[in-house]
Write a protein that holds these residues in place. Structure first.
Motif, PDB file in Angstrom:
ATOM      1  N   ALA A  92       0.801  -1.228   0.000  1.00 59.20           N
ATOM      2  CA  ALA A  92       0.000   0.000   0.000  1.00 59.20           C
ATOM      3  C   ALA A  92       0.833   1.277   0.000  1.00 59.20           C
ATOM      4  CB  ALA A  92      -0.937   0.010   1.206  1.00 59.20           C
ATOM      5  N   ILE A  93       2.094   1.212   0.449  1.00 56.55           N
ATOM      6  CA  ILE A  93       2.902   2.433   0.453  1.00 56.55           C
ATOM      7  C   ILE A  93       3.641   2.628  -0.870  1.00 56.55           C
ATOM      8  CG2 ILE A  93       3.171   2.302   2.947  1.00 56.55           C
ATOM      9  CD1 ILE A  93       6.083   1.507   2.517  1.00 56.55           C
ATOM     10  N   ALA A  94       3.572   1.648  -1.758  1.00 60.10           N
ATOM     11  CA  ALA A  94       4.176   1.790  -3.095  1.00 60.10           C
ATOM     12  C   ALA A  94       3.204   2.508  -4.013  1.00 60.10           C
ATOM     13  CB  ALA A  94       4.500   0.409  -3.665  1.00 60.10           C
ATOM     14  N   PRO A  95       3.680   3.396  -4.916  1.00 61.25           N
ATOM     15  CA  PRO A  95       2.735   4.140  -5.776  1.00 61.25           C
ATOM     16  C   PRO A  95       1.778   3.271  -6.582  1.00 61.25           C
ATOM     17  CG  PRO A  95       4.934   5.113  -5.880  1.00 61.25           C
ATOM     18  CD  PRO A  95       5.052   3.855  -5.070  1.00 61.25           C
ATOM     19  N   PRO A  96       2.120   2.116  -7.178  1.00 61.86           N
ATOM     20  CA  PRO A  96       3.465   1.555  -7.366  1.00 61.86           C
ATOM     21  C   PRO A  96       4.118   2.095  -8.635  1.00 61.86           C
ATOM     22  CG  PRO A  96       1.851  -0.003  -8.188  1.00 61.86           C
ATOM     23  CD  PRO A  96       1.075   1.198  -7.687  1.00 61.86           C
ATOM     24  N   LEU A  97       5.436   2.091  -8.613  1.00 64.27           N
ATOM     25  CA  LEU A  97       6.199   2.535  -9.770  1.00 64.27           C
ATOM     26  C   LEU A  97       6.293   1.385 -10.772  1.00 64.27           C
ATOM     27  CD1 LEU A  97       7.612   5.311 -10.103  1.00 64.27           C
ATOM     28  CD2 LEU A  97       9.751   4.177  -9.517  1.00 64.27           C
ATOM     29  N   LEU A  98       5.870   1.613 -11.991  1.00 62.98           N
ATOM     30  CA  LEU A  98       5.902   0.592 -13.037  1.00 62.98           C
ATOM     31  C   LEU A  98       7.070   0.891 -13.971  1.00 62.98           C
ATOM     32  CD1 LEU A  98       2.076   0.438 -13.791  1.00 62.98           C
ATOM     33  CD2 LEU A  98       3.404  -0.988 -12.231  1.00 62.98           C
ATOM     34  N   VAL A  99       8.124   0.090 -13.849  1.00 64.82           N
ATOM     35  CA  VAL A  99       9.375   0.340 -14.556  1.00 64.82           C
ATOM     36  C   VAL A  99       9.444  -0.514 -15.813  1.00 64.82           C
ATOM     37  CG1 VAL A  99      11.890   0.372 -14.353  1.00 64.82           C
ATOM     38  CG2 VAL A  99      10.470   0.759 -12.320  1.00 64.82           C
ATOM     39  N   ARG A 100       9.853   0.095 -16.911  1.00 64.36           N
ATOM     40  CA  ARG A 100      10.019  -0.661 -18.156  1.00 64.36           C
ATOM     41  C   ARG A 100      11.341  -0.266 -18.818  1.00 64.36           C
ATOM     42  NH1 ARG A 100       6.639   3.620 -19.592  1.00 64.36           N
ATOM     43  NH2 ARG A 100       7.268   4.710 -21.508  1.00 64.36           N
ATOM     44  N   ARG A 101      11.821  -1.158 -19.654  1.00 62.89           N
ATOM     45  CA  ARG A 101      13.045  -0.879 -20.391  1.00 62.89           C
ATOM     46  C   ARG A 101      12.774   0.099 -21.534  1.00 62.89           C
ATOM     47  NH1 ARG A 101      16.754  -5.548 -19.794  1.00 62.89           N
ATOM     48  NH2 ARG A 101      15.706  -7.106 -18.507  1.00 62.89           N
ATOM     49  N   GLU A 102      13.766   0.902 -21.834  1.00 64.31           N
ATOM     50  CA  GLU A 102      13.762   1.708 -23.040  1.00 64.31           C
ATOM     51  C   GLU A 102      15.199   1.760 -23.532  1.00 64.31           C
ATOM     52  OE1 GLU A 102      12.586   5.748 -22.517  1.00 64.31           O
ATOM     53  OE2 GLU A 102      14.445   6.313 -21.536  1.00 64.31           O
ATOM     54  N   GLU A 103      15.374   2.188 -24.749  1.00 63.46           N
ATOM     55  CA  GLU A 103      16.727   2.248 -25.302  1.00 63.46           C
ATOM     56  C   GLU A 103      17.620   3.116 -24.426  1.00 63.46           C
ATOM     57  OE1 GLU A 103      18.995   3.314 -29.517  1.00 63.46           O
ATOM     58  OE2 GLU A 103      16.817   3.447 -29.366  1.00 63.46           O
ATOM     59  N   GLY A 104      18.693   2.530 -23.928  1.00 66.76           N
ATOM     60  CA  GLY A 104      19.637   3.269 -23.099  1.00 66.76           C
ATOM     61  C   GLY A 104      19.383   3.189 -21.611  1.00 66.76           C
ATOM     62  N   GLY A 105      18.291   2.555 -21.183  1.00 68.12           N
ATOM     63  CA  GLY A 105      18.030   2.484 -19.752  1.00 68.12           C
ATOM     64  C   GLY A 105      16.627   2.026 -19.418  1.00 68.12           C
ATOM     65  N   VAL A 106      16.056   2.634 -18.356  1.00 69.96           N
ATOM     66  CA  VAL A 106      14.696   2.312 -17.940  1.00 69.96           C
ATOM     67  C   VAL A 106      13.926   3.601 -17.715  1.00 69.96           C
ATOM     68  CG1 VAL A 106      15.315   0.098 -16.897  1.00 69.96           C
ATOM     69  CG2 VAL A 106      15.354   2.180 -15.500  1.00 69.96           C
ATOM     70  N   VAL A 107      12.598   3.487 -17.724  1.00 65.18           N
ATOM     71  CA  VAL A 107      11.740   4.654 -17.551  1.00 65.18           C
ATOM     72  C   VAL A 107      10.496   4.256 -16.771  1.00 65.18           C
ATOM     73  CG1 VAL A 107      10.495   4.267 -19.727  1.00 65.18           C
ATOM     74  CG2 VAL A 107      10.615   6.582 -18.761  1.00 65.18           C
ATOM     75  N   ALA A 108       9.908   5.214 -16.078  1.00 65.10           N
ATOM     76  CA  ALA A 108       8.656   4.988 -15.358  1.00 65.10           C
ATOM     77  C   ALA A 108       7.890   6.301 -15.302  1.00 65.10           C
ATOM     78  CB  ALA A 108       8.921   4.478 -13.948  1.00 65.10           C
ATOM     79  N   GLU A 109       6.569   6.199 -15.322  1.00 62.45           N
ATOM     80  CA  GLU A 109       5.723   7.382 -15.156  1.00 62.45           C
ATOM     81  C   GLU A 109       4.862   7.188 -13.920  1.00 62.45           C
ATOM     82  OE1 GLU A 109       5.456   5.694 -18.207  1.00 62.45           O
ATOM     83  OE2 GLU A 109       6.684   7.001 -19.471  1.00 62.45           O
ATOM     84  N   ILE A 110       4.592   8.275 -13.218  1.00 61.33           N
ATOM     85  CA  ILE A 110       3.774   8.181 -12.009  1.00 61.33           C
ATOM     86  C   ILE A 110       3.140   9.529 -11.699  1.00 61.33           C
ATOM     87  CG2 ILE A 110       5.607   8.790 -10.377  1.00 61.33           C
ATOM     88  CD1 ILE A 110       2.971   6.002  -9.921  1.00 61.33           C
ATOM     89  N   THR A 111       1.966   9.493 -11.098  1.00 57.46           N
ATOM     90  CA  THR A 111       1.316  10.682 -10.562  1.00 57.46           C
ATOM     91  C   THR A 111       1.112  10.432  -9.078  1.00 57.46           C
ATOM     92  OG1 THR A 111       0.172  11.163 -12.646  1.00 57.46           O
ATOM     93  CG2 THR A 111      -0.725  12.173 -10.649  1.00 57.46           C
ATOM     94  N   LEU A 112       1.695  11.251  -8.233  1.00 58.05           N
ATOM     95  CA  LEU A 112       1.683  11.016  -6.791  1.00 58.05           C
ATOM     96  C   LEU A 112       0.621  11.852  -6.092  1.00 58.05           C
ATOM     97  CD1 LEU A 112       5.547  11.035  -6.321  1.00 58.05           C
ATOM     98  CD2 LEU A 112       4.047   9.033  -6.234  1.00 58.05           C
ATOM     99  N   GLY A 113      -0.101  11.207  -5.189  1.00 54.46           N
ATOM    100  CA  GLY A 113      -1.148  11.887  -4.439  1.00 54.46           C
ATOM    101  C   GLY A 113      -0.617  12.578  -3.197  1.00 54.46           C
ATOM    102  N   VAL A 114      -1.527  13.118  -2.406  1.00 56.34           N
ATOM    103  CA  VAL A 114      -1.170  13.911  -1.230  1.00 56.34           C
ATOM    104  C   VAL A 114      -0.498  13.064  -0.145  1.00 56.34           C
ATOM    105  CG1 VAL A 114      -2.077  15.514   0.516  1.00 56.34           C
ATOM    106  CG2 VAL A 114      -3.044  15.499  -1.781  1.00 56.34           C
ATOM    107  N   ALA A 115      -0.661  11.758  -0.188  1.00 56.67           N
ATOM    108  CA  ALA A 115      -0.002  10.891   0.786  1.00 56.67           C
ATOM    109  C   ALA A 115       1.522  11.006   0.711  1.00 56.67           C
ATOM    110  CB  ALA A 115      -0.431   9.445   0.567  1.00 56.67           C
ATOM    111  N   TYR A 116       2.041  11.512  -0.405  1.00 60.87           N
ATOM    112  CA  TYR A 116       3.488  11.645  -0.596  1.00 60.87           C
ATOM    113  C   TYR A 116       3.960  13.086  -0.392  1.00 60.87           C
ATOM    114  CZ  TYR A 116       3.005   6.972  -2.494  1.00 60.87           C
ATOM    115  OH  TYR A 116       2.712   5.632  -2.639  1.00 60.87           O
ATOM    116  N   GLU A 117       3.155  13.895   0.249  1.00 64.30           N
ATOM    117  CA  GLU A 117       3.435  15.328   0.390  1.00 64.30           C
ATOM    118  C   GLU A 117       4.549  15.614   1.391  1.00 64.30           C
ATOM    119  OE1 GLU A 117       0.458  19.020   0.484  1.00 64.30           O
ATOM    120  OE2 GLU A 117       0.408  17.851   2.335  1.00 64.30           O
TER     121      GLU A 117
END
Length: 240
Positions: A92-117
């Protein structure tokens, strides 16, 4: 072009019903946590909710694993870490971050709520460090390298706004022997080339005796001695 690794398609078999239930519980608890920090309902409603949560906790906590015992749903060798605090879909404390490979490394997108303020309306700086530590480790794993965090430094160029799409990237900067230097950034998804957080980490592969000292007591869900095949198993690329 990006490719996505889905450890649920590989690795040790798992109980699909338990996976679905754990994923649902994680999502429900995230909703509860977010609601609890923005709620303006009267005190009696908060008290009633607390009672409900304690009853649920007693039910879920009736049987518990030891800290050195891997969850039945996990298979670290393929990056399946269901209760990891950053990428775990059952945590429950994980956003969760969804990590994927891309050329040259890894990338993830996330929108964080007020719990991470941290500062009002902005993400807590410590959360940036947590996410970057995970992502840098994922970049090392995606490159076939591995190790444990020996040093992590961050430069904060500007605050990260809450409730705003963010993009996180990481890549291998250099590798020499047991040491790898990994770099990464966090930026607004709308302005990905203007980093608001820059990170640099040094990951070191422990010597065999250290691996034994750190992980020698780890068992699988059945209690069988099952140390991770490599320390970096904990930060392998997750699924989307």
């Amino acid at each position: 072009m990006t490719t996505t690794d889905d450890p649920r398609d590989t690795g040790a078999p798992y109980d699909a019903e338990l996976m679905a239930a754990s994923t649902d519980l994680g999502a429900a608890l995230r909703e509860l946590i977010e609601a609890s920090v923005v709620s303006t309902v009267p005190a009696e409603e908060i008290a009633a909710a607390a009672d409900l949560v304690r009853r649920a906790t007693a039910r879920v906590g009736e049987s518990r694993r030891a800290a050195a015992q891997l969850p039945a749903l996990d298979d670290p060798s393929v990056g399946r870490r269901v209760f990891n605090p950053v990428v775990g879909i059952g945590n429950a404390i994980a956003p969760p971050l969804l990590v994927r490979r891309e050329e040259g490394g890894v990338v993830a997108e996330i929108t964080l709520g007020v719990a991470y303020e941290g500062p009002p309306s902005y993400v807590h700086g410590g959360m940036s460090a947590l996410f970057m530590d995970q992502l840098l480790g994922s970049a090392a794993g995606a490159a076939g390298l591995w190790g444990m965090t020996a040093h992590l430094e961050l430069d904060y160029r500007g605050p990260l706004p809450l409730q705003t799409p963010l993009v996180l990237r990481a890549w291998v900067d250099s590798n020499e022997g047991r040491k790898s230097v990994i770099a990464g950034t966090i930026a607004l998804a709308a302005e990905p080339d203007r980093p608001l957080v820059e990170a640099r980490g040094i990951f070191v592969m422990p010597r065999p005796e250290k691996v034994q000292a750190y992980f020698g007591a780890i068992t699988d869900a059945a209690g069988k001695h099952t140390p991770p095949r490599r320390p970096g198993d904990a930060t392998s690329v997750q699924w989307s």
